[in-house]
Design an enzyme around this catalytic site. Structure first.
Site, PDB file in Angstrom:
ATOM      1  N   HIS A   1       0.210   5.172   6.577  1.00 60.27           N
ATOM      2  CA  HIS A   1       0.011   5.853   5.364  1.00 60.27           C
ATOM      3  C   HIS A   1       0.358   7.228   5.388  1.00 60.27           C
ATOM      4  CE1 HIS A   1      -1.796   1.864   4.950  1.00 60.27           C
ATOM      5  NE2 HIS A   1      -1.047   1.933   3.880  1.00 60.27           N
TER       6      HIS A   1
ATOM      7  N   SER B   1       0.693  -1.155  -0.038  1.00 61.13           N
ATOM      8  CA  SER B   1      -0.083  -0.002   0.207  1.00 61.13           C
ATOM      9  C   SER B   1       1.025   1.366  -0.075  1.00 61.13           C
ATOM     10  CB  SER B   1      -0.909   0.028   1.454  1.00 61.13           C
ATOM     11  OG  SER B   1      -0.229  -0.369   2.281  1.00 61.13           O
TER      12      SER B   1
ATOM     13  N   ASP C   1      -4.391   5.589  11.617  1.00 62.60           N
ATOM     14  CA  ASP C   1      -3.500   5.162  10.587  1.00 62.60           C
ATOM     15  C   ASP C   1      -2.435   6.128  10.803  1.00 62.60           C
ATOM     16  OD1 ASP C   1      -1.992   4.667   8.480  1.00 62.60           O
ATOM     17  OD2 ASP C   1      -3.634   5.084   6.900  1.00 62.60           O
TER      18      ASP C   1
END
Length: 435
Positions: free
Chosen positions: A406, A152, A403
């Site tokens: 990311h 990702s 998160d």
């Protein structure tokens, strides 16, 4: 008579009070607004003015004129050691003008209230990193196929690049399959294809699922053919792996079980994941060299390995761990160490080893995009709780998932692609001298 004069004086005093009071209030409001305005001029609250400039300027549709400290470029410079400094201009795009951002990284539209994380730029110690020039990038990759391959983080970097490129040229989504894991865009203006290949180990792997075993299976001596089958048509390949190697897994090599990582009850030898990461990256780079390295000339291939991007959880990620900081770390405030340092070192060494293997092969380029240190210094650039839309709209929550892996788009990861552009410029200079 005295009584009348006293009443008149009171009436005049009352009249003056009523007359002057509103003007006094207006003056106070004006002073307050002026104070607020002067204190916010030096640090813009949002990216909108810069975005509108980049979209509406006919003379330079992709960026404002360079500042004095950015004029001139040195593509031989070490771009990976430096510090984050304030930048008034902000990003080239925002969360409402780029349609390719994964929802979980769209921090602006998800209501993140602080905008300060958008106003920093990376300043290398020995040179200046120019602002991203989308037209220059597109010209360098004209008629080429650029592929982002990996986990990702590869997708995060790809979406950043697409958002910056589309400030100068529109793209068309040609292909989308398997929940956005395999996608391809085309920039007709320059005949450029940009693809995303989901392959979190780069080598062949079977990801754990709800209906299967609770661990991944990796075959370390086989390139993942979900992207490997297309190597022949790729001109540029950007590889990004790391975080998925932390998960439980069983490893195979030569058709036999090599060992495992965190697999209680399976009666396999625990071997961790560092050497596995090394083997997987080695198999990948050797596979590219073997399949493409011998073609040379215009059929050659350029390979970029984006190094490990550290997470910034304060606490356990699955136990309300968060990343609440709102500004970068200082240059000497944080060091690359522990797992982050080990992962980076493995990737850097494998890139150098592959360069030796490919030495003398015409048309083959290989470089590490060493982002580990500059990423470590940006704990403020993650979505945090804003991986979800307006997570606090109903008041404070006892627990909100964060998160801290990311990166917000726009955000620090845009810098990855600014350095990527400088690598491409360096390769172009080398190509011209070799002709």
């Amino acid at each position: 008579m005295a009584t009348v004069s006293s009443n008149q004086a009171k009436e005049q005093s009352s009249f003056l009070t009523k007359k002057l009071l509103p003007w006094t209030l207006y003056a106070l409001i004006l002073v307050t607004l002026l104070h607020f305005y002067l204190n916010t001029l030096s640090f813009p609250p949002s990216p909108q003015p810069q975005l509108l400039h980049s979209l509406n300027s006919h003379s330079s549709p992709h960026s404002p004129p360079p500042s004095d400290d950015e004029k001139g470029e040195d593509t031989s410079c070490d771009y990976f050691n430096g510090k984050w400094v304030r930048d008034k201009r902000g990003p080239l795009y925002n969360g409402t003008t780029c349609g390719t951002i994964k929802e979980n990284q769209n921090c602006i539209t998800h209501g993140r209230p602080d905008m300060g994380y958008l106003y920093w730029r990376w300043k290398p110690n020995e040179c200046h990193l120019p602002r991203f020039d989308p037209l220059a990038f597109l010209n360098l990759v004209r008629n080429k196929h650029l592929a982002f391959v990996g986990d990702s983080m590869a997708r995060n970097q790809l979406e950043s690049l697409l958002c910056m490129l589309t400030t100068a040229s529109s793209s068309t989504l040609l292909y989308n399959n398997d929940s956005n894991k395999f996608r391809r865009w085309h920039f007709a203006s320059h005949n450029v294809s940009v693809s995303l290949y989901w392959s979190p180990f780069l080598v062949k792997g079977v990801e754990k699922s709800n209906g299967g075993p609770d661990h991944n299976e990796l075959y370390l001596d086989h390139v993942d053919e979900r992207w490997g089958a297309d190597i022949g048509e790729m001109s540029l390949i950007v590889l990004s792996i790391g975080h998925w190697f932390l998960h439980p897994a069983v490893y195979y090599e030569g058709g036999l079980v090599l060992g495992c990582h965190y697999c209680p009850g399976l009666n396999h030898t625990e071997i961790g994941f560092y050497d596995v990461l090394r083997k997987a990256l080695r198999s990948t780079l050797n596979g590219i060299v073997d399949r493409r390295g011998g073609k040379g000339g215009s059929d050659g291939v350029g390979v970029i390995v984006t190094t490990f991007s550290p997470a910034h959880f304060e606490g356990e990620w699955d136990k309300a761990g968060a990343c609440p900081k709102t500004r970068p770390y200082g240059k000497e405030e944080k060091k690359v160490e522990g797992m982050d340092a080990e992962m980076r070192e493995i990737e850097m060494k494998e890139v150098e080893a592959a360069k030796v293997k490919a030495k003398g092969i015409g048309g083959f380029r290989l470089e590490a995009l060493d982002v580990t240190k500059l990423a470590l210094l940006r704990p403020d650039g993650h979505p945090g709780p804003y991986m979800y839309p307006f997570p606090f709209s109903n008041g404070a929550q006892e627990r909100v998932q964060n998160d801290c892996v990311h990166w917000c788009l726009p955000g620090p990861i845009d810098t990855w692609n600014e350095i990527f552009l400088q690598i491409l410029k360096k390769w172009e200079e080398q190509h011209r001298t070799e002709e």
